[in-house]
Design a protein around this motif. Sequence first.
Motif, mmCIF file in Angstrom:
data_model
loop_
_atom_site.group_PDB
_atom_site.id
_atom_site.type_symbol
_atom_site.label_atom_id
_atom_site.label_comp_id
_atom_site.label_asym_id
_atom_site.label_seq_id
_atom_site.Cartn_x
_atom_site.Cartn_y
_atom_site.Cartn_z
ATOM 1 N N SER A 11 -47.843 28.980 112.738
ATOM 2 C CA SER A 11 -47.192 27.839 113.391
ATOM 3 C C SER A 11 -46.306 27.147 112.373
ATOM 4 N N THR A 12 -45.106 26.796 112.789
ATOM 5 C CA THR A 12 -44.196 26.091 111.879
ATOM 6 C C THR A 12 -43.782 24.767 112.509
ATOM 7 N N ASN A 13 -43.555 23.780 111.672
ATOM 8 C CA ASN A 13 -43.139 22.460 112.160
ATOM 9 C C ASN A 13 -41.941 21.956 111.366
ATOM 10 N N GLY A 14 -40.965 22.828 111.198
ATOM 11 C CA GLY A 14 -39.755 22.423 110.504
ATOM 12 C C GLY A 14 -39.309 23.483 109.516
ATOM 13 N N ARG A 15 -38.087 23.282 109.061
ATOM 14 C CA ARG A 15 -37.402 24.253 108.205
ATOM 15 C C ARG A 15 -37.942 24.212 106.781
ATOM 16 N N ARG A 16 -38.706 25.197 106.428
ATOM 17 C CA ARG A 16 -39.168 25.340 105.037
ATOM 18 C C ARG A 16 -39.895 26.666 104.865
ATOM 19 N N LEU A 17 -40.313 26.927 103.632
ATOM 20 C CA LEU A 17 -41.069 28.135 103.312
ATOM 21 C C LEU A 17 -42.558 27.868 103.492
ATOM 22 N N TYR A 18 -43.238 28.770 104.198
ATOM 23 C CA TYR A 18 -44.680 28.673 104.434
ATOM 24 C C TYR A 18 -45.374 29.821 103.699
ATOM 25 N N MET A 126 -37.094 22.807 114.831
ATOM 26 C CA MET A 126 -38.162 22.527 115.795
ATOM 27 C C MET A 126 -39.410 23.361 115.519
ATOM 28 N N GLN A 127 -40.506 23.000 116.155
ATOM 29 C CA GLN A 127 -41.753 23.762 116.037
ATOM 30 C C GLN A 127 -41.593 25.153 116.653
ATOM 31 N N HIS A 128 -42.177 26.125 115.979
ATOM 32 C CA HIS A 128 -42.202 27.484 116.506
ATOM 33 C C HIS A 128 -43.533 28.156 116.180
#
Lengths: 139, 139, 139
Positions: A11-18, A126-128
């Motif tokens: 799950s992502t909540n914005g533009r960045r590296l996870y 956005m969240q993805h």
Amino acid sequence: MQQRHHQIIQSTNGRRLYDITPAVVRWVGEAGIREGLLTLYIQHTSASIMVNENYDSDVLVDMESFFARLVPDGDPLFIHTAEGPDDMPAHVRSALTQTSISIPVLDGKAALGTWQGIFLYEHRRMQHTRKVLLHLIGE
Amino acid sequence: MQQRHHQIIQSTNGRRLYDITPAVVRWVGEAGIREGLLTLYIQHTSASIMVNENYDSDVLVDMESFFARLVPDGDPLFIHTAEGPDDMPAHVRSALTQTSISIPVLDGKAALGTWQGIFLYEHRRMQHTRKVLLHLIGE
Amino acid sequence: MQQRHHQIIQSTNGRRLYDITPAVVRWVGEAGIREGLLTLYIQHTSASIMVNENYDSDVLVDMESFFARLVPDGDPLFIHTAEGPDDMPAHVRSALTQTSISIPVLDGKAALGTWQGIFLYEHRRMQHTRKVLLHLIGE
């Protein structure tokens, strides 16, 4: 020779590296293959994967600063704008980074270098929910 | 089906492309696998690998000129500066190029195109010792 | 475990992205391997491969617009000019995109995401005949 398949859902909540290194390391460790090849594949065109330094988190900040400047949101160059000002830049960022990465497996572990981590790079604001497929072959 | 592992160690003395094609070709030729898949993986985040033209060495000069302009050393954009003005640019250059490349093997040889060579791209200015892992699977 | 080799030959008539998804999907579908790993490899240094959005063709137009601006033809930076003003830019574009991509195979199909297509990216303006090698391993 054997092979295994797996899927990491991030799950992502914005533009960045996870950082997905722990999830990858855990799965490879449990897969029961000592020597072989691990391949990661991301099923998206507005997020990508990247092997990068995992020690100083400033590197991740600077990476994003660079890509934000190189591929500016809302660039008047782009005609594909219906999905938002960050959508076409996300496709370009994906093209400039990686859709798949393959890493040898030695002694039951992905043979990452000392300072290497594996990251999912979310390029949308956005969240993805993102899917990374893992394939492992070896014995 | 069989597999082989190998490691190429490349000493570097400055920022440029180093041709590792001979070392790769030699190892594949001795590995005893006629058909399969070769994967190269670099265990670093400030050096990368690249398949590029191996005929006119001016191409290598121009490649470096382009990256030096695209990702300038000492860019005030970057906050990760403790390891020198060329360190964060090296991470960005690595992200823009390749950490892994896979090449089919046919008739006992990596199936490079006529003008293709395999290069280690050193992005740091100081001397380094770089490791490229090779994995070969086939029969 | 089994493996297969194949070659896709793509004629190009100018600088743009060419959709090779149908040719890849057809071959994988006929290869008789249910689970495994597909690798694509392009034998050129002035054309590349890219997984990208296959839905809105404006994305392909914008991708080309971006690369044309990032790596301008006839850039006075370059000394390798004997093969034309678009040749060295083509090598740089290839370096910034992909020479090889690996995709897991599930249920007899390359596990592309919903919006993903596979493209050959021709970076030269003149007509060319391009070769993409396919390697499939699995069972």
